[in-house]
Write an enzyme that holds these catalytic residues in place. Structure first.
Site, short mmCIF file in Angstrom:
data_model
loop_
_atom_site.label_atom_id
_atom_site.label_comp_id
_atom_site.label_asym_id
_atom_site.label_seq_id
_atom_site.Cartn_x
_atom_site.Cartn_y
_atom_site.Cartn_z
N CYS A 114 -23.96 -8.00 -28.39
CA CYS A 114 -24.22 -6.56 -28.52
C CYS A 114 -25.06 -6.22 -29.75
O CYS A 114 -25.59 -5.11 -29.86
CB CYS A 114 -22.91 -5.78 -28.53
SG CYS A 114 -21.95 -6.04 -27.04
N HIS A 250 -24.18 1.35 -31.35
CA HIS A 250 -23.97 0.57 -30.13
C HIS A 250 -23.01 1.34 -29.23
O HIS A 250 -21.99 1.87 -29.70
CB HIS A 250 -23.40 -0.80 -30.50
CG HIS A 250 -22.92 -1.58 -29.33
ND1 HIS A 250 -23.68 -1.78 -28.21
CD2 HIS A 250 -21.73 -2.21 -29.10
CE1 HIS A 250 -22.99 -2.50 -27.34
NE2 HIS A 250 -21.81 -2.77 -27.84
N ASN A 280 -21.30 -0.12 -21.35
CA ASN A 280 -21.77 -1.04 -22.39
C ASN A 280 -22.76 -2.03 -21.76
O ASN A 280 -22.38 -2.88 -20.96
CB ASN A 280 -20.56 -1.78 -22.98
CG ASN A 280 -20.94 -2.70 -24.13
OD1 ASN A 280 -22.12 -2.97 -24.37
ND2 ASN A 280 -19.94 -3.20 -24.84
O1 UT7 Z 1 -19.60 -4.29 -27.62
C1 UT7 Z 1 -18.48 -4.89 -28.10
C2 UT7 Z 1 -17.70 -5.18 -26.87
N1 UT7 Z 1 -16.48 -4.57 -26.63
C3 UT7 Z 1 -15.95 -3.46 -27.18
O2 UT7 Z 1 -16.45 -2.81 -28.01
C4 UT7 Z 1 -14.61 -3.08 -26.65
C5 UT7 Z 1 -13.66 -2.75 -27.75
N2 UT7 Z 1 -12.35 -2.41 -27.25
C6 UT7 Z 1 -12.10 -1.32 -26.49
O3 UT7 Z 1 -13.00 -0.56 -26.19
C7 UT7 Z 1 -10.67 -1.03 -26.10
O4 UT7 Z 1 -9.81 -1.89 -26.80
C8 UT7 Z 1 -10.43 -1.17 -24.56
C9 UT7 Z 1 -11.15 -0.05 -23.83
C10 UT7 Z 1 -10.90 -2.52 -24.07
C11 UT7 Z 1 -8.94 -1.03 -24.26
O5 UT7 Z 1 -8.45 0.20 -24.76
P1 UT7 Z 1 -7.08 0.24 -25.58
O6 UT7 Z 1 -6.82 1.64 -25.90
O7 UT7 Z 1 -7.21 -0.74 -26.71
O8 UT7 Z 1 -6.05 -0.23 -24.49
P2 UT7 Z 1 -5.04 -1.47 -24.54
O9 UT7 Z 1 -5.77 -2.77 -24.44
O10 UT7 Z 1 -4.08 -1.27 -25.66
O11 UT7 Z 1 -4.26 -1.24 -23.20
C12 UT7 Z 1 -3.42 -0.10 -22.98
C13 UT7 Z 1 -2.87 -0.15 -21.59
C14 UT7 Z 1 -2.27 -1.52 -21.22
O12 UT7 Z 1 -1.16 -1.29 -20.41
P3 UT7 Z 1 0.32 -1.35 -21.02
O13 UT7 Z 1 0.48 -2.72 -21.59
O14 UT7 Z 1 0.36 -0.27 -22.07
O15 UT7 Z 1 1.19 -1.08 -19.83
C15 UT7 Z 1 -3.37 -2.17 -20.41
O16 UT7 Z 1 -2.86 -3.11 -19.51
O17 UT7 Z 1 -3.93 0.08 -20.65
C16 UT7 Z 1 -3.93 -0.97 -19.69
N3 UT7 Z 1 -5.30 -1.15 -19.22
C17 UT7 Z 1 -5.80 -0.45 -18.21
N4 UT7 Z 1 -5.28 0.49 -17.41
C18 UT7 Z 1 -6.07 1.03 -16.45
C19 UT7 Z 1 -6.24 -1.98 -19.71
N5 UT7 Z 1 -7.38 -1.83 -19.01
C20 UT7 Z 1 -7.13 -0.88 -18.07
C21 UT7 Z 1 -7.91 -0.31 -17.06
N6 UT7 Z 1 -7.35 0.65 -16.30
N7 UT7 Z 1 -9.20 -0.64 -16.85
#
Ligand code: UT7
Length: 323
Positions: A114, A250, A280
């Site tokens: 990225c 980004h 992204n």
């Molecule tokens: O360019 C660099 C590349 N990447 C990034 O910049 C990404 C950086 N990270 C992020 O943007 C965020 O961490 C994410 C969008 C990937 C995840 O968001 P989060 O607020 O950190 O969510 P989390 O990983 O803490 O997950 C919260 C909940 C989990 O469920 P439980 O354990 O609370 O029951 C996940 O399983 O959300 C669940 N979850 C989803 N639910 C519905 C994770 N992905 C999804 C989804 N749809 N697509």
């Protein structure tokens, strides 16, 4: 000879096929509401089966050349940032070079995920400063749809395909005083390799592999790095946040973008956001966001624009540009 380089043109391209959050939620356990709230993404574009990274790169490059009023034959450097090259070798940049009819100077790919566009911009700027090039095409082009695990809701909802490009030219004596790329900074810390990587490659699995990510770890580092880098560059130029007209971060997650803005202390309306439309697109997000701003005539001559990114590796980078 030290010469300033100037962004003369910007162009971008998104494939025709749009994949909405609702459509995605029919194949993976997610929802439009979750994706919008947690990421700010509404849709992503997906390359057609016969479309290649070369195709995407050429579309954006041609638009940037048109915007700059520059002929392809005047380009003497092609730097393409991509994580999804057409083939393992040669560099996709060489196919782009040939397709556009460019016959002068080097053409090479940059792999910094990225942060790729800012790595590419920095290389092109340095070569122009040193007199090794006069007119560069700097491109970010990605087809992430081919390296996503479409069963992994933690990653597949976040990425899309697209491309963006700029024409970077040596400043002309006098007329361009004070304009151009002022300062850039790059960094990497390979100890975070496992936090965001692709689990395949020619020397390991002999397959392209799929994106694997520890989302929260990346999130934390992205906010910290992207905001600190802009502050550092401003300080080195003897400027302050109040001097900034625009920030182009980004485009990975709206919550990361908002937190970067808050940490920096810039008004929300000075932060360019195009993420909703294309998700992204890795190395392509910064030129896509720049194109978004240019299409809306947001940047005025003399504006101070800060570009900043962080990605797999980890890698990071930033640039200050006087428009
Ligand atoms: O360019 C660099 C590349 N990447 C990034 O910049 C990404 C950086 N990270 C992020 O943007 C965020 O961490 C994410 C969008 C990937 C995840 O968001 P989060 O607020 O950190 O969510 P989390 O990983 O803490 O997950 C919260 C909940 C989990 O469920 P439980 O354990 O609370 O029951 C996940 O399983 O959300 C669940 N979850 C989803 N639910 C519905 C994770 N992905 C999804 C989804 N749809 N697509």
């Amino acid at each position: 000879m030290i010469r300033q380089s100037i962004i003369r043109g910007v162009g971008a391209y998104l494939p025709e096929r749009v994949l909405s959050n609702d459509e995605l939620s029919r194949t993976v356990d997610t929802s439009d509401e979750w994706i919008r709230q947690r990421t700010g993404i509404a849709r992503r574009h997906i390359a057609a089966p016969n479309e290649t990274t070369t195709d995407l790169a050429c579309e954006a490059a041609q638009r940037a050349l048109e915007h700059a009023g520059v002929r392809a034959e005047d380009v003497d450097l092609v730097v393409l940032a991509t994580t999804t090259p057409d083939n393992t070798f040669p560099a996709t940049a060489t196919r782009v070079q040939a397709r556009l009819g460019i016959t002068k100077g080097p053409a090479f790919d940059i792999q910094a995920v990225c942060t790729g566009f800012l790595y590419a911009l920095t290389q092109a700027d340095n070569m122009i400063r040193l007199g090794q090039a006069d007119c560069a095409l700097v491109i970010g082009a990605e087809i992430y749809s081919r390296i996503l695990d479409w069963q992994d809701r933690g990653t597949c909802v976040l990425f899309g395909d697209g491309s963006g490009a700029v024409v970077l030219k040596a400043a002309e004596n006098g007329a361009d005083a004070g304009r151009g790329v002022m300062r850039t900074v790059l960094g990497a810390d390979g100890r975070y390799y496992d936090s965001l990587y692709v689990d395949g490659g020619p020397a390991t699995t002999q397959t392209a592999g799929h994106v694997r990510m520890q989302g929260q770890e990346v999130f934390k580092h992205a906010v910290d790095r992207m905001s600190r880098l802009v502050s550092k560059l401003l300080e080195e130029e003897g400027l302050s946040v109040a001097d900034l007209d625009w920030v182009v971060p980004h485009q990975a997650n709206i919550r990361i973008i908002n937190k970067v803005g808050e940490r920096l202390g810039v008004d929300k309306d000075k932060v360019v956001i195009s993420l909703e439309e294309h998700a992204n697109t890795s190395a392509a997000t910064i030129p896509l966001a720049m194109d978004h701003a240019v299409q809306r005539q947001l940047f005025k001559p003399g504006d101070l624009v800060g570009l900043t990114a962080m990605g797999g590796g980890f890698t990071w980078g930033a640039a200050l540009v006087r428009w």
